[in-house]
Design an enzyme around this catalytic site. Structure first.
Site, PDB file in Angstrom:
ATOM      1  CB  THR A 183      -0.742  -0.024   1.068  1.00 60.53           C
ATOM      2  OG1 THR A 183      -0.092   0.146   2.476  1.00 60.53           O
ATOM      3  CG2 THR A 183      -1.753  -1.202   1.920  1.00 60.53           C
ATOM      4  CD  GLU A 328      -5.193  -2.273   2.198  1.00 59.79           C
ATOM      5  OE1 GLU A 328      -5.798  -1.516   1.565  1.00 59.79           O
ATOM      6  OE2 GLU A 328      -4.262  -1.605   3.329  1.00 59.79           O
ATOM      7  CE  LYS A 434     -13.155  13.450  13.015  1.00 64.53           C
ATOM      8  NZ  LYS A 434     -12.201  12.847  12.746  1.00 64.53           N
ATOM      9  CD1 TRP A 439     -17.461  14.295  12.244  1.00 63.83           C
ATOM     10  CD2 TRP A 439     -17.946  12.333  10.886  1.00 63.83           C
ATOM     11  NE1 TRP A 439     -17.030  13.487  12.750  1.00 63.83           N
ATOM     12  CE2 TRP A 439     -17.448  11.635  12.617  1.00 63.83           C
ATOM     13  CE3 TRP A 439     -17.970  10.865  10.236  1.00 63.83           C
ATOM     14  CZ2 TRP A 439     -17.214  10.924  13.008  1.00 63.83           C
ATOM     15  CZ3 TRP A 439     -17.434  10.060  10.193  1.00 63.83           C
ATOM     16  CH2 TRP A 439     -16.937  10.087  11.932  1.00 63.83           C
TER      17      TRP A 439
END
Ligand code: AMP
Length: 543
Positions: A183, A328, A434, A439
């Protein structure tokens, strides 16, 4: 339990892909763009070269489980390595050529690569670090170009020249490793994901479903996404399995050569990150290339702006299909094929989502208190997934263990899911803003900003704020020749987002920095902000 004469325990491995390419799809072809034109080979010829390559690797002492790396663009030779290495039981490790030297040295040593295949055009990049690859015994140079100062060099064509064109392929276990990819993680060292044969074959099968990428034998597929980015999203194996032709662009990833390649090779499916399609859109608007052969463009890797999809549809009749996934996940998790017969707005709402969860992938949303959120299209939580092509852990790396629990992968993406399994990614957990306990989705703000005709690129990051904790800071790149003020952008956003989402500041920048795989790199913007290097214009409106 009733046991007995059930179905065969048929092996699920990539040798099946090789077999189909050799047999039923021997006449399909792979086309590789090079500086002067194109090179072409039928799959039958590719497979013979794969046999010769496997013999050559065998004579170099490559054994089952050994890691053999590639450092290359998308090409026929890279495809041959994709087939020979796993099918002989070794592990194909695709090095991401765009990572920093320190990361590449770490990765090659961590993987204990024995051999590295490198494109001649990439020798100047690799030679700077090759001396620090501790386990590498040979560098195999693909192409006739200079081998520079690389040690222990063998030329690809010389390596395979005198080898027999049949190979005694070993019997493989479904769950043995076929591939390895790291990754481009943001914290700590890159982490390795091992792909089993079974997972790759099932993923290829899934990729070909009509509601996924929908590859068919008649397709001519252009993976713009590099073979060092999650195996070009699995396209090479899917194309081999189903018999689509492959059109490989090498390093020619700019809009002009891509448009020409599409035009000349009559490409029907192309896949890549949104930045590629943004460039192609600008080029196509100006130069009007013939892109009529395209059936669909697959966009993913980061959110595909709605405005981009609509512009391609309206001005060029091209459908961009959005997909979501991650390294993944091999990578496919969702694909946005909307239900039929919807009104315009509804149709685009589905197109603008990450898409419906693929067969064989299960998903759930976990809220901050560890509860499961309902699939009502509005409740959000961290998206977790599991399935046969989703990693169960990182290769030899205990530091990433917290990503995996009870058989589920924590994706780090915040999402909602509707009752029909359509996922909407609202943000990366680390990118969400935030503000006052609520959010704000940076992804949504970016999409709305990029819907402005004079905005070329937009990335929104959180700016620390005493009163609200964080407030959105929009970093905007204007189109060439356009001039925009912070107020213009706020007026554009006002009818589109909640009032308290409106950025208090706009930073006009020349370019949004990109990661090694072409995504917006907000890390770099955050660092600039921290260092006081991001100038911004305040906007006169209350939060
Ligand atoms: P990588 O492993 O480098 O491919 O990165 C995977 C991450 O890219 C995901 O966890 C998402 O955050 C992001 N991503 C991929 N596709 C999309 C998409 N269609 N919309 C939003 N984010 C995406």
């Amino acid at each position: 339990m009733l046991e007995g004469l059930v179905q065969h325990d048929f092996p699920l491995n990539l040798q099946h892909v090789l077999g189909r390419m050799r047999g039923v799809f021997g006449d399909s072809e792979v086309v590789t763009l090079n500086g002067d034109g194109t090179t072409r080979a039928k799959y039958s010829e590719v497979c013979q070269r794969v046999d010769r390559l496997a013999n050559a690797l065998d004579s170099l002492g490559v054994k089952e489980g050994d890691r053999v790396a590639t450092f290359g663009w998308n090409s026929q030779r890279h495809l041959e390595a994709y087939l020979a290495i796993p099918c002989m039981g070794a592990v194909l490790h695709t090095l991401n050529i765009r990572l920093f030297p320190d990361q590449l040295i770490y990765i090659a040593n961590h993987a204990e690569d024995r051999i590295v295949f490198v494109d001649d055009v990439l020798v100047p990049v690799l030679e700077k670090m090759a001396g620090e690859f501790e386990t590498v015994e040979h560098f195999v140079v693909m192409g006739d170009g200079d081998c520079g100062s690389l040690p222990n060099v063998i030329r690809y064509e010389e390596l395979i020249a005198d080898q027999p064109s049949t190979f005694d392929w070993p019997e493989l276990q479904d769950n043995q490793a076929a591939g390895l990819a790291y990754t481009s993680g943001t914290t700590g060292n890159p982490k390795g994901v091992l792909y089993s044969h079974r997972s790759q074959l099932l993923h290829a099968f899934g990729t070909c479903l009509a509601d996924a990428m929908g590859l068919q034998a008649f397709d001519r597929v252009l993976p713009v996404v590099p073979m060092f980015h999650v195996n070009a999203w699995g396209i090479p194996y899917a194309a081999g399995l189903i018999g689509s032709d492959l059109v490989m662009p090498m390093q020619f990833l700019q809009a002009e050569p891509l448009a020409k390649l599409i035009e000349e090779e009559r490409v029907t499916i192309a896949a890549g990150v949104p930045t590629v399609w943004l460039d192609l859109l600008n080029y196509a608007d100006e130069h009007k290339p013939d892109l009529s052969s395209i059936r669909t463009v697959i966009g993913g890797g980061s959110a595909v702006p709605l405005a981009l999809m609509q512009a391609f549809q309206e001005r060029h009749g091209i459908t961009i299909t959005q997909a979501w996934g991650m390294t993944e996940m091999s990578p496919l998790g969702t694909v946005a094929r909307p239900p039929a017969g919807l009104e315009e707005d509804e149709h685009w709402r589905y197109r603008d989502s990450a898409g419906r969860i693929m067969p064989l992938v299960e998903a759930r949303l976990i809220t901050g208190d560890g509860e499961e959120a309902p699939w009502d299209g509005t409740s959000t939580g961290e998206l977790e997934v599991r399935g046969p092509w989703i990693a169960s852990g990182y290769y030899e790396d205990p530091t990433g263990r917290d990503k995996f629990h009870d058989g589920w992968l924590r994706t780090g993406d915040i999402a909602s899911i509707d009752s029909q399994g359509f996922v909407k990614i609202t943000d990366r957990a680390k990118d969400v803003i935030k503000s006052g306990g609520e959010w704000i989705s940076s992804v949504e703000l970016e999409g709305e900003l990029m819907a402005h005709p004079d905005v070329a690129e937009a990335a929104v990051i959180a700016k620390p704020d005493e009163r609200w904790q964080e407030r959105p800071l929009a970093c905007v790149v204007c189109r060439e020749g356009a001039s925009l003020s912070a107020e213009d952008l706020i007026e554009h956003l006002r009818p589109r987002v909640a009032k308290w989402w409106l950025p208090d500041e706009i930073s006009f920048i020349d370019e949004v920095p990109k990661t090694s795989v072409g995504k917006f790199d907000k890390k770099v913007l955050r660092k600039r902000l921290e260092a006081g290097e991001l100038e911004s214009e305040p906007v006169s409106q209350p939060a």
